[in-house]
Design an enzyme around this catalytic site. Structure first.
Site, PDB file in Angstrom:
ATOM      1  N   ASP A 147       0.812  -1.216   0.000  1.00 42.68           N
ATOM      2  CA  ASP A 147       0.000   0.000   0.000  1.00 42.68           C
ATOM      3  C   ASP A 147       0.847   1.269   0.000  1.00 42.68           C
ATOM      4  O   ASP A 147       0.606   2.184  -0.780  1.00 42.68           O
ATOM      5  CB  ASP A 147      -0.937  -0.016   1.212  1.00 42.68           C
ATOM      6  N   VAL A 173      -5.335   2.291  -0.195  1.00 49.58           N
ATOM      7  CA  VAL A 173      -5.374   1.587  -1.476  1.00 49.58           C
ATOM      8  C   VAL A 173      -5.728   0.118  -1.264  1.00 49.58           C
ATOM      9  O   VAL A 173      -6.505  -0.459  -2.019  1.00 49.58           O
ATOM     10  CB  VAL A 173      -4.040   1.726  -2.226  1.00 49.58           C
ATOM     11  N   ASP A 174      -5.163  -0.509  -0.239  1.00 49.93           N
ATOM     12  CA  ASP A 174      -5.541  -1.874   0.098  1.00 49.93           C
ATOM     13  C   ASP A 174      -7.041  -1.972   0.355  1.00 49.93           C
ATOM     14  O   ASP A 174      -7.722  -2.876  -0.146  1.00 49.93           O
ATOM     15  CB  ASP A 174      -4.797  -2.341   1.351  1.00 49.93           C
ATOM     16  N   LEU A 175      -7.553  -1.057   1.149  1.00 51.84           N
ATOM     17  CA  LEU A 175      -8.966  -1.107   1.527  1.00 51.84           C
ATOM     18  C   LEU A 175      -9.868  -0.908   0.311  1.00 51.84           C
ATOM     19  O   LEU A 175     -10.840  -1.650   0.113  1.00 51.84           O
ATOM     20  CB  LEU A 175      -9.255  -0.047   2.590  1.00 51.84           C
ATOM     21  N   GLY A 178      -9.921  -3.882  -1.909  1.00 50.12           N
ATOM     22  CA  GLY A 178     -10.846  -4.877  -1.383  1.00 50.12           C
ATOM     23  C   GLY A 178     -12.284  -4.565  -1.724  1.00 50.12           C
ATOM     24  O   GLY A 178     -13.065  -5.462  -2.089  1.00 50.12           O
TER      25      GLY A 178
END
Length: 402
Positions: A147, A173-175, A178
């Site tokens: 991220d 960005v990870d979230l 997802g």
């Protein structure tokens, strides 16, 4: 009891850390049976990303809080996919699943015979979602993606901060990857149910970050100017930032000319609303520095609570800058039941933040606390695959499962 929206869906989750687990948790909250596959010796990396750690019922230290944020409503099995037996388990589970989620390095699962082509052979209409840093194609396809790196390389840090590029305070960005991945999976399932069959979904953190540039990307593509560091100011709207008060700061979000006129009146300067320098947003943007200095002088005269009351009464969007503890003490948080606790087998309570999805007919469910490492290995392999006790015991001795 209303049946959950995805109670008919099984998800085989081969991902770890955050983007993939976050996606799987969303599907689990909507009722899907999510089977989380972990390595029998190490498990998901985030189990150790602490402190803080949850305290087990016997007083020992358990999983890290980081792990707990993205893994409820799942069953954990520990299987070594580098072994032929472990690969067979995954193929057999895939044959009984609707969705596979994985975030191995591009092409990484092919050597285990667990890539999309291999699993499609055992489940023709499988929805297979790959999450990587840079996608399945392109010159960076083989690079790992984290991220922080994607925030840097994808432009987000270049428009965040005051005096130097700064990352966002959560792995945004990870979230978002997802969230986008769960949307893509639901779309693929809808297409499958209309007869389109299964498909491979190629999700890249870099792609998601580019999309998240949103209005800033369009400012560049349309206007040609490269955005700089705006601090808390907005590049297209004024005033839309925070201001110092007598005891802190207040966030102000004036989104229309009418709201600005009401703000001016509330500040005892109604003439500002008719001033040709400020009456229209484009003029306020052009005269940003002058207006901001005038507003700073006004807000410094009273404390945050005073201005919040005055501006709310005038219909001007504003609010205090709250710390995390203040957020969870906020009456709105309490009214919306955003904080909850789930019980693990063994008795200890695990705190959770509620899903923001509020469906009137098929709301999210909270039926499984984040599982312990390998907690459901026996249950899943016996119930789903018919593996007997003797075989399980042998596999445990050999380290194939835990």
């Amino acid at each position: 009891m209303t049946e959950s929206a995805l109670s008919h869906i099984r998800v085989l989750d081969l991902s770890r850390v955050l983007a993939g687990p976050w996606c799987a948790q969303i599907l689990g909250d909507l009722g899907a049976d999510v089977i989380k596959v972990e390595h029998p010796r190490s498990g998901d990396d985030t189990r150790g990303w602490g402190p803080p750690f949850v305290t087990e019922a016997d007083g020992t230290s358990g999983d890290a809080a980081y792990y707990l944020c993205a893994n409820r409503n799942k069953r954990s099995i520990a299987v070594d996919i580098s072994t032929p037996e472990g690969q067979g388990v995954i193929r057999d589970l895939a044959a009984k699943s609707d969705v596979v989620i994985e975030n191995f390095k591009t092409g990484g699962l092919a050597r285990y015979g667990l890539d999309y082509a291999a699993l499609k052979a055992v489940k023709e209409d499988l929805v297979y979602c790959s999450i990587t840093g840079f996608g399945q194609t392109g010159p960076r396809a083989q690079l790992p993606g984290y991220d922080f790196l994607i925030q840097a390389m994808g432009g987000l840090m270049s428009i965040t901060g005051h005096d130097r590029p700064t990352k966002v305070g959560v792995p945004l960005v990870d979230l978002f990857t997802g969230v986008y991945a769960s949307t893509a999976i639901l779309a693929a399932l809808a297409a499958r149910d209309r007869g389109a069959g299964g498909q491979h979904i190629d999700m890249a953190l870099f792609d998601v970050q580019a999309a998240l540039l949103a209005n800033q990307a369009m400012n560049f593509l349309v206007g040609g100017a490269v955005p700089g560091l705006p601090g808390n100011a907005h590049p297209n709207i004024v005033p839309y930032q925070d201001f110092p008060t007598a005891d802190g700061r207040i966030a102000l979000a004036v989104g229309s000319d009418g709201q600005f006129a009401r703000l001016a009146a509330a500040l005892d300067h109604p003439e500002w609303g008719e001033d040709p320098r400020f009456a229209k947003n484009r003029d306020r943007v052009a005269n940003r520095d002058v207006l901001v200095a005038m507003l700073e002088a006004q807000f410094a005269r009273h404390d945050t609570g005073y201005w919040e009351a005055i501006l709310h009464a005038a219909g001007v969007p504003c609010g205090p800058i709250q710390s995390t503890d203040e957020v969870f003490a906020d009456p709105q948080t309490v009214a919306r039941n955003l904080s909850l606790k789930m019980q693990r087998d063994g008795g200890e309570s695990v705190p959770q933040v509620a899903s923001p999805l509020r469906l009137g007919g098929t709301p999210p469910v909270y039926h499984r606390a984040p599982p312990r490492f390998g907690e459901h290995t026996d249950e899943v392999l016996q119930e789903s695959l018919g593996i007997d006790e003797k075989c399980l015991k042998d596999w445990k001795i050999r380290g194939i499962v835990r």
